[in-house]
Scaffold this motif. Structure first.
Motif, PDB file in Angstrom:
ATOM      1  N   PHE A   3       1.005  -1.208   0.055  1.00 55.65           N
ATOM      2  CA  PHE A   3       0.208  -0.094   0.000  1.00 55.65           C
ATOM      3  C   PHE A   3       0.899   1.314  -0.105  1.00 55.65           C
ATOM      4  O   PHE A   3       1.623   1.239   0.708  1.00 55.65           O
ATOM      5  N   GLY A   4       0.565   2.106  -0.884  1.00 55.00           N
ATOM      6  CA  GLY A   4       1.402   3.448  -0.727  1.00 55.00           C
ATOM      7  C   GLY A   4       0.259   4.548  -0.737  1.00 55.00           C
ATOM      8  O   GLY A   4      -0.932   4.517  -1.218  1.00 55.00           O
ATOM      9  N   ASP A   5       0.539   5.712  -0.170  1.00 52.20           N
ATOM     10  CA  ASP A   5      -0.251   6.942  -0.406  1.00 52.20           C
ATOM     11  C   ASP A   5       0.253   7.957  -1.286  1.00 52.20           C
ATOM     12  O   ASP A   5       1.419   7.777  -1.960  1.00 52.20           O
ATOM     13  N   LYS A   6      -0.221   9.095  -1.493  1.00 53.52           N
ATOM     14  CA  LYS A   6       0.089  10.120  -2.315  1.00 53.52           C
ATOM     15  C   LYS A   6       1.143  11.011  -1.818  1.00 53.52           C
ATOM     16  O   LYS A   6       1.457  12.094  -2.380  1.00 53.52           O
ATOM     17  N   HIS A   7       1.658  10.742  -0.489  1.00 51.75           N
ATOM     18  CA  HIS A   7       2.523  11.359  -0.010  1.00 51.75           C
ATOM     19  C   HIS A   7       4.115  10.828  -0.027  1.00 51.75           C
ATOM     20  O   HIS A   7       4.977  11.080   0.959  1.00 51.75           O
ATOM     21  N   GLY A   8       4.248   9.846  -0.466  1.00 55.89           N
ATOM     22  CA  GLY A   8       5.085   9.138  -1.004  1.00 55.89           C
ATOM     23  C   GLY A   8       5.730   7.731   0.151  1.00 55.89           C
ATOM     24  O   GLY A   8       6.890   7.122   0.192  1.00 55.89           O
ATOM     25  N   ASN A   9       4.960   7.534   1.128  1.00 56.70           N
ATOM     26  CA  ASN A   9       4.671   6.603   2.090  1.00 56.70           C
ATOM     27  C   ASN A   9       4.333   4.992   1.422  1.00 56.70           C
ATOM     28  O   ASN A   9       3.373   5.114   0.633  1.00 56.70           O
ATOM     29  N   VAL A  10       5.133   4.157   1.530  1.00 52.87           N
ATOM     30  CA  VAL A  10       4.857   2.790   1.061  1.00 52.87           C
ATOM     31  C   VAL A  10       5.110   1.588   2.388  1.00 52.87           C
ATOM     32  O   VAL A  10       6.308   1.617   2.863  1.00 52.87           O
ATOM     33  N   VAL A  11       4.002   0.802   2.209  1.00 55.15           N
ATOM     34  CA  VAL A  11       4.422  -0.516   3.386  1.00 55.15           C
ATOM     35  C   VAL A  11       3.905  -1.419   2.654  1.00 55.15           C
ATOM     36  O   VAL A  11       3.258  -1.592   1.810  1.00 55.15           O
ATOM     37  N   HIS A  12       4.293  -2.916   3.328  1.00 57.57           N
ATOM     38  CA  HIS A  12       3.849  -3.744   2.795  1.00 57.57           C
ATOM     39  C   HIS A  12       2.863  -4.777   3.927  1.00 57.57           C
ATOM     40  O   HIS A  12       3.210  -4.532   5.036  1.00 57.57           O
ATOM     41  N   LEU A  13       2.081  -5.508   3.614  1.00 57.62           N
ATOM     42  CA  LEU A  13       1.139  -6.070   4.550  1.00 57.62           C
ATOM     43  C   LEU A  13       1.533  -7.388   4.538  1.00 57.62           C
ATOM     44  O   LEU A  13       0.403  -8.563   4.541  1.00 57.62           O
ATOM     45  N   PHE A  14       2.725  -7.777   4.297  1.00 57.20           N
ATOM     46  CA  PHE A  14       2.988  -9.334   4.318  1.00 57.20           C
ATOM     47  C   PHE A  14       2.618 -10.037   3.181  1.00 57.20           C
ATOM     48  O   PHE A  14       2.173  -9.587   2.277  1.00 57.20           O
ATOM     49  N   GLU A  15       3.024 -11.574   3.123  1.00 61.35           N
ATOM     50  CA  GLU A  15       3.058 -12.164   1.990  1.00 61.35           C
ATOM     51  C   GLU A  15       1.753 -13.187   1.936  1.00 61.35           C
ATOM     52  O   GLU A  15       1.145 -13.269   3.028  1.00 61.35           O
ATOM     53  N   ARG A  16       1.605 -13.431   0.752  1.00 65.10           N
ATOM     54  CA  ARG A  16       0.307 -14.441   0.566  1.00 65.10           C
ATOM     55  C   ARG A  16       1.026 -15.834  -0.366  1.00 65.10           C
ATOM     56  O   ARG A  16       1.941 -15.399  -1.176  1.00 65.10           O
ATOM     57  N   GLU A  17       0.952 -16.990   0.083  1.00 64.77           N
ATOM     58  CA  GLU A  17       1.216 -18.122  -0.927  1.00 64.77           C
ATOM     59  C   GLU A  17      -0.081 -18.536  -1.730  1.00 64.77           C
ATOM     60  O   GLU A  17      -0.963 -18.618  -1.275  1.00 64.77           O
ATOM     61  N   CYS A  18       0.459 -18.575  -2.895  1.00 60.31           N
ATOM     62  CA  CYS A  18      -0.521 -18.664  -4.105  1.00 60.31           C
ATOM     63  C   CYS A  18      -0.136 -19.803  -5.026  1.00 60.31           C
ATOM     64  O   CYS A  18      -0.447 -19.776  -6.282  1.00 60.31           O
ATOM     65  N   SER A  19       0.483 -20.836  -4.409  1.00 59.26           N
ATOM     66  CA  SER A  19       1.121 -21.904  -5.351  1.00 59.26           C
ATOM     67  C   SER A  19       0.079 -23.059  -5.543  1.00 59.26           C
ATOM     68  O   SER A  19       0.485 -23.718  -6.878  1.00 59.26           O
ATOM     69  N   ILE A  20      -0.961 -22.976  -5.355  1.00 58.82           N
ATOM     70  CA  ILE A  20      -1.868 -24.272  -5.562  1.00 58.82           C
ATOM     71  C   ILE A  20      -2.804 -23.375  -6.656  1.00 58.82           C
ATOM     72  O   ILE A  20      -3.585 -22.525  -6.398  1.00 58.82           O
ATOM     73  N   GLN A  21      -2.678 -23.933  -7.910  1.00 58.07           N
ATOM     74  CA  GLN A  21      -3.150 -23.375  -9.039  1.00 58.07           C
ATOM     75  C   GLN A  21      -3.654 -24.524 -10.146  1.00 58.07           C
ATOM     76  O   GLN A  21      -3.239 -25.571 -10.084  1.00 58.07           O
ATOM     77  N   ARG A  22      -4.629 -24.285 -11.028  1.00 55.49           N
ATOM     78  CA  ARG A  22      -4.993 -24.883 -12.044  1.00 55.49           C
ATOM     79  C   ARG A  22      -5.064 -23.874 -13.249  1.00 55.49           C
ATOM     80  O   ARG A  22      -5.543 -22.954 -13.084  1.00 55.49           O
ATOM     81  N   ARG A  23      -4.659 -24.497 -14.575  1.00 57.13           N
ATOM     82  CA  ARG A  23      -4.303 -23.488 -15.665  1.00 57.13           C
ATOM     83  C   ARG A  23      -3.755 -22.156 -15.141  1.00 57.13           C
ATOM     84  O   ARG A  23      -4.126 -21.217 -15.699  1.00 57.13           O
TER      85      ARG A  23
END
Length: 499
Positions: free
Chosen positions: A216-236
Motif C-alpha cells: 500500500f502506498g499513499d500520495k505522500h510517498g509512504n509505502v508499506v507491505h502487509l506481508f505475504e500470501r502463498e498462492c502456489s496451488i493453481q490450475r491452468r
C-alpha cells in the motif's frame, strides 16, 4: 482533496458487494452497473442506485468505458472503484476517469502503464536492485546470440515471446542439443500469434513457488507491505487456494522480500493497493515476476491476519489521506486460508459448469467468512468468470486453519452444478499441502479425478460407520476397503443422514 460522497463500482459479483459494504459503513453512497444478464444480481439489489450498461457480453457492458463514465455522470458519482478484472488494470480507463474530473480508486495511469509492460516493469525495478530472474533484458531474435546467453545462464532455460502471453511462444529447453529446435518453434509461434518473433531468454525455475506481497502506498510517498500470501496451488496457471502467511517464508526472507516489494512500488511512484508477485525456487531464492496494479481476489486472507479493511484503506488514500501506520506497527495475527469456489468440474480438467444453484447453504461459525454474490435459486451465467464464492478461514495457527477449512467445506451445501469444493478438500487433506512441501505443479503432481473419488468415498464410508456406531451403541471395526464412488448430480456431498 475532499471526501468522496458516492462511488460507482465498475464491476459485478462478490467484489462489487465487498466494496459496497465498506462504502456503506463509511457513509458513502454506491452505484451499481450491470449487464442484462445481471438484472437480478445481488450487487444490483444492494446498491443505492443501479444503471444498466449493456448486453450480457462483458465486451458490450463491463468493458465499455463510455457506458461506465456515462453512468457515473448520470448518477452524480464522484469516484469509481474498478474492483479486479475487467477495466481494473486499464490505464486508458484510469486516465479517462481522471480526465472527467472523477476520482479513480486505484493507482495512477502512469504506474498502471509501467507495470503493465514486461520490459518497462523490469527496467524500472532493476534500478532499485530488485532480484530478477537471470536472463536477457532485451528481446532477441538471433539464434546464435540466444544460444550464448542460454549457455551463460545455465540449463534449463525458458524461451518466451516478448509480445504476448497465454503460453504462446513459450518453450522450456532442457539442454543445448534441443535449443535450436525449441527456439525456432518459439519464434514461429510468436510471429504467428503476435506478428513479432522476438523472444526473451530466462532461467527456468524448477519447483517454483508463487509468493506475493500486498503493498500500500499513499500520495505522500509512504509505502508499506502487509506481508505475504502463498498462492502456489493453481490450475491452468490460475490460483485456487491462497494462504497467509506462507509456511516457508522465514522472518529474514519476509524482511528481504518485503523490502523488494516496497522498492517495486517506489520504482513507479505507486500509490493505493497493489500486489508484487515473486517466483521462489527450491533454494528459497526469490525473483520479481510482475505487479498487479489493483486489489487482488485473495485480499481477504491479508485482511484476516492484519485486521485491516483494505477497501477502506483504498478509499482513504484516494481521498488524499496518509497511511495511518508505519511498517514497524504492522504484525501478523494467526493464519488464514482462502479457497475459490468455482463452478467447475475438477474431474473434467476443471472445465466451467453452468446451471442453477438448487441448494446453496453457506458454512458458519467462528473464524469463517464467505464472500459471494449469489443466493439459492440463482443461475451461474456463462458470460463471466465461474467463481461462485471465496471461502476464508482464520485460526491461531496453520494446522487449526486447515482443520477449520475442512469443516467449513463439509458444511458448504451446493447442488445443481459441479464445483471445486471437493478438490479443495483434497488439497487440505493432502500431505504435500499440510507439510508445506508443494509448488505450482501440485495439480500436475498429485491430483487425479480417481484420487478425488477415492477420498470422498472413503470419507462417506467412515461417516456411515460412525453413524451406525452411534445409533446402535456398538463398536464397529471397519475393514479398510474403499467402496466404488457412484456418480451424483453434483460434485459436492449431499446431506447423508437425515434426522
Amino acid at each position: 482533496m475532499s471526501k468522496i460522497r458516492k462511488i460507482l463500482v465498475a464491476n459485478r459479483g462478490e467484489i462489487a458487494l465487498r466494496i459496497m459494504r465498506t462504502a456503506r459503513e463509511m457513509g458513502i453512497s454506491t452505484v451499481a452497473v450491470y449487464s442484462e444478464a445481471d438484472r437480478r444480481a445481488l450487487h444490483v439489489q444492494y446498491a443505492d442506485e443501479a444503471v444498466l450498461i449493456g448486453p450480457p457480453a462483458s465486451s458490450e457492458s463491463y468493458l465499455k468505458i463510455d457506458n461506465i463514465i456515462a453512468a457515473a455522470k448520470k448518477t452524480d458519482a464522484d469516484a469509481i472503484h474498478p474492483g479486479y478484472g475487467f477495466l481494473s488494470e486499464n490505464e486508458m480507463f484510469a486516465q479517462r476517469v481522471e480526465d472527467e474530473g472523477l476520482v479513480f480508486i486505484g493507482p495512477s495511469p502512469k504506474a498502471i502503464n509501467i507495470m503493465g509492460s514486461k520490459l518497462a516493469a523490469k527496467a524500472a525495478v532493476a534500478k532499485f536492485n530488485v532480484p530478477l530472474v537471470p536472463g536477457t533484458s532485451e528481446p532477441i531474435t538471433d539464434i546464435n546470440k540466444a544460444k550464448k546467453v542460454a549457455s551463460t545462464i545455465g540449463y534449463p532455460i525458458l524461451i518466451k515471446a516478448s509480445a504476448g502471453g497465454g503460453g504462446k511462444g513459450m518453450r522450456i529447453v532442457e539442454d543445448e542439443a534441443s535449443f535450436d529446435e525449441q527456439m525456432a518453434r518459439a519464434v514461429g509461434e510468436a510471429t504467428s500469434a503476435f506478428g513479432d518473433g522476438s523472444v526473451f531468454i530466462e532461467k527456468y525455475i524448477t519447483k517454483p513457488r508463487h509468493i506475493e506481497f500486498q503493498i500500500f502506498g499513499d500520495k505522500h510517498g509512504n509505502v508499506v507491505h502487509l506481508f505475504e500470501r502463498e498462492c502456489s496451488i493453481q490450475r491452468r496457471h490460475q490460483k485456487v487456494v491462497e494462504e497467509a502467511p506462507s509456511s516457508i517464508v522465514t522472518p529474514a526472507i519476509r524482511a528481504a522480500m518485503g523490502e523488494a516489494a516496497i522498492n517495486v512500488a517506489k520504482s513507479c511512484g505507486y500509490y493505493n493497493a497493489g500486489t508484487v508477485e515473486f517466483i521462489m525456487d527450491d533454494q528459497l531464492n526469490f525473483y520479481f515476476l510482475e505487479m498487479n496494479t489493483r486489489l487482488q481476489v485473495e485480499h481477504p486472507v491479508t485482511e484476516e491476519i492484519t485486521g485491516l479493511d483494505l477497501v477502506k484503506l483504498q478509499i482513504k488514500i484516494a481521498e488524499g489521506e496518509k497511511l495511518p501506520f508505519q511498517q514497524d506497527e504492522l504484525s501478523i495475527h494467526g493464519h488464514a486460508i482462502e479457497i475459490r469456489v468455482y463452478a467447475e468440474d475438477p474431474a473434467n480438467n476443471f472445465l466451467p459448469d453452468i446451471g442453477t444453484l438448487n441448494t446453496y447453504k453457506r458454512p458458519q461459525g467462528h473464524g469463517i467468512r464467505v464472500d459471494d454474490g449469489f443466493e439459492q435459486g440463482m443461475d451461474i451465467p456463462f458470460y463471466y468468470d465461474p467463481m461462485i464464492a471465496k471461502l476464508i478461514c482464520r485460526a491461531d495457527n496453520r494446522e487449526a486453519a486447515i482443520q477449520k477449512m475442512i469443516r467449513a467445506i463439509d458444511e458448504y451445501e451446493i447442488t445443481g452444478l459441479e464445483t471445486t469444493l471437493g478438490f479443495c478438500r483434497f488439497v487440505m487433506k493432502h500431505e504435500a499441502f499440510r507439510s508445506g512441501n508443494f509448488d505450482t505443479r501440485f495439480v500436475e503432481n498429485y491430483f487425479t479425478p480417481a484420487a478425488l473419488q477415492k477420498s470422498d468415498a472413503t470419507d462417506d464410508w467412515v461417516a456411515a460407520a460412525l453413524a451406525i456406531t452411534l445409533e446402535n451403541g456398538k463398536k464397529v471395526s471397519p475393514k479398510i476397503e474403499t467402496p466404488t464412488m457412484q456418480p451424483s448430480e453434483n460434485n459436492w456431498r449431499k446431506r447423508k443422514f437425515d434426522s
